[in-house]
Design a protein around this motif. Sequence first.
Motif, PDB file in Angstrom:
ATOM      1  N   VAL A 132      -0.123   0.225   3.817  1.00  0.00           N
ATOM      2  CA  VAL A 132       0.495  -1.027   3.503  1.00  0.00           C
ATOM      3  C   VAL A 132       1.383  -1.507   4.695  1.00  0.00           C
ATOM      4  CG1 VAL A 132       2.752   0.468   2.976  1.00  0.00           C
ATOM      5  CG2 VAL A 132       2.283  -1.699   1.935  1.00  0.00           C
ATOM      6  N   HIS A 133       1.495  -2.956   4.584  1.00  0.00           N
ATOM      7  CA  HIS A 133       2.204  -3.762   5.695  1.00  0.00           C
ATOM      8  C   HIS A 133       3.952  -3.404   5.272  1.00  0.00           C
ATOM      9  CE1 HIS A 133      -1.034  -5.711   6.984  1.00  0.00           C
ATOM     10  NE2 HIS A 133      -1.376  -6.199   5.952  1.00  0.00           N
ATOM     11  N   PRO A 134       4.396  -3.615   6.532  1.00  0.00           N
ATOM     12  CA  PRO A 134       6.195  -3.583   6.307  1.00  0.00           C
ATOM     13  C   PRO A 134       6.605  -4.340   5.291  1.00  0.00           C
ATOM     14  CG  PRO A 134       5.576  -3.554   8.779  1.00  0.00           C
ATOM     15  CD  PRO A 134       4.436  -3.834   7.837  1.00  0.00           C
TER      16      PRO A 134
ATOM     17  N   GLY B  30       6.111  -3.921   2.172  1.00  0.00           N
ATOM     18  CA  GLY B  30       5.420  -3.856   0.900  1.00  0.00           C
ATOM     19  C   GLY B  30       5.748  -2.456   0.047  1.00  0.00           C
TER      20      GLY B  30
ATOM     21  N   PRO C  71       7.863   0.867   8.953  1.00  0.00           N
ATOM     22  CA  PRO C  71       6.983   1.843   9.883  1.00  0.00           C
ATOM     23  C   PRO C  71       7.419   3.314   9.688  1.00  0.00           C
ATOM     24  CG  PRO C  71       7.415  -0.375  10.664  1.00  0.00           C
ATOM     25  CD  PRO C  71       8.250  -0.320   9.601  1.00  0.00           C
TER      26      PRO C  71
ATOM     27  N   THR D   6       6.211   6.065   7.503  1.00  0.00           N
ATOM     28  CA  THR D   6       4.946   6.455   7.757  1.00  0.00           C
ATOM     29  C   THR D   6       5.022   8.055   7.830  1.00  0.00           C
ATOM     30  OG1 THR D   6       4.320   4.759   8.788  1.00  0.00           O
ATOM     31  CG2 THR D   6       3.098   6.936   9.282  1.00  0.00           C
TER      32      THR D   6
ATOM     33  N   VAL E 133       2.543   2.951   7.185  1.00  0.00           N
ATOM     34  CA  VAL E 133       3.237   1.549   7.138  1.00  0.00           C
ATOM     35  C   VAL E 133       2.820   0.836   8.391  1.00  0.00           C
ATOM     36  CG1 VAL E 133       5.351   0.255   6.498  1.00  0.00           C
ATOM     37  CG2 VAL E 133       5.017   2.415   5.374  1.00  0.00           C
ATOM     38  N   SER E 134       2.423  -0.151   8.427  1.00  0.00           N
ATOM     39  CA  SER E 134       1.817  -0.661   9.852  1.00  0.00           C
ATOM     40  C   SER E 134       1.546  -2.200   9.448  1.00  0.00           C
ATOM     41  CB  SER E 134       0.908  -0.166  10.605  1.00  0.00           C
ATOM     42  OG  SER E 134       0.165  -0.699  11.609  1.00  0.00           O
ATOM     43  N   SER E 135       1.834  -3.081  10.617  1.00  0.00           N
ATOM     44  CA  SER E 135       0.956  -4.460  10.409  1.00  0.00           C
ATOM     45  C   SER E 135      -0.174  -4.632  11.181  1.00  0.00           C
ATOM     46  CB  SER E 135       2.326  -5.467  11.183  1.00  0.00           C
ATOM     47  OG  SER E 135       2.602  -4.969  12.434  1.00  0.00           O
TER      48      SER E 135
END
Length: 120
Positions: free
Chosen positions: A12-14, A16, A88, A91, A118-120
Amino acid sequence: QVQLVESGGGLVHPGGSLRLSCAASGFTFRNYAMSWYRQAPGKERELAAGITGFGSITRYADSVKGRFIISRDNAKNTVYLEMNSLKPEDTAVYYCNKGPGPVGWPGDYWGQGTQVTVSS
């Protein structure tokens, strides 16, 4: 025998959100506290959130307060972790745990874990 099966992890993106579920079997679910722990690479396993047997008391790590919500459905033998505004640093592998009784954590039984990234 006691079984705890987690689901709902992923990438998931930061900022989210994700909802983790833990389906429990092999014991009288409502009589036991449940909790979510997490372990990031190179770090010790830590409590993220816990909930007592009838859900009247919850506890959160300072790092997740205001962002994560733990809940349980005793009719479905399932505990949830709603994770919002993910960062992030969230994670980790997230583990479901069965408490030793109606209050307290951790107990002796763990799920297999579900990865949250959690990462873009």
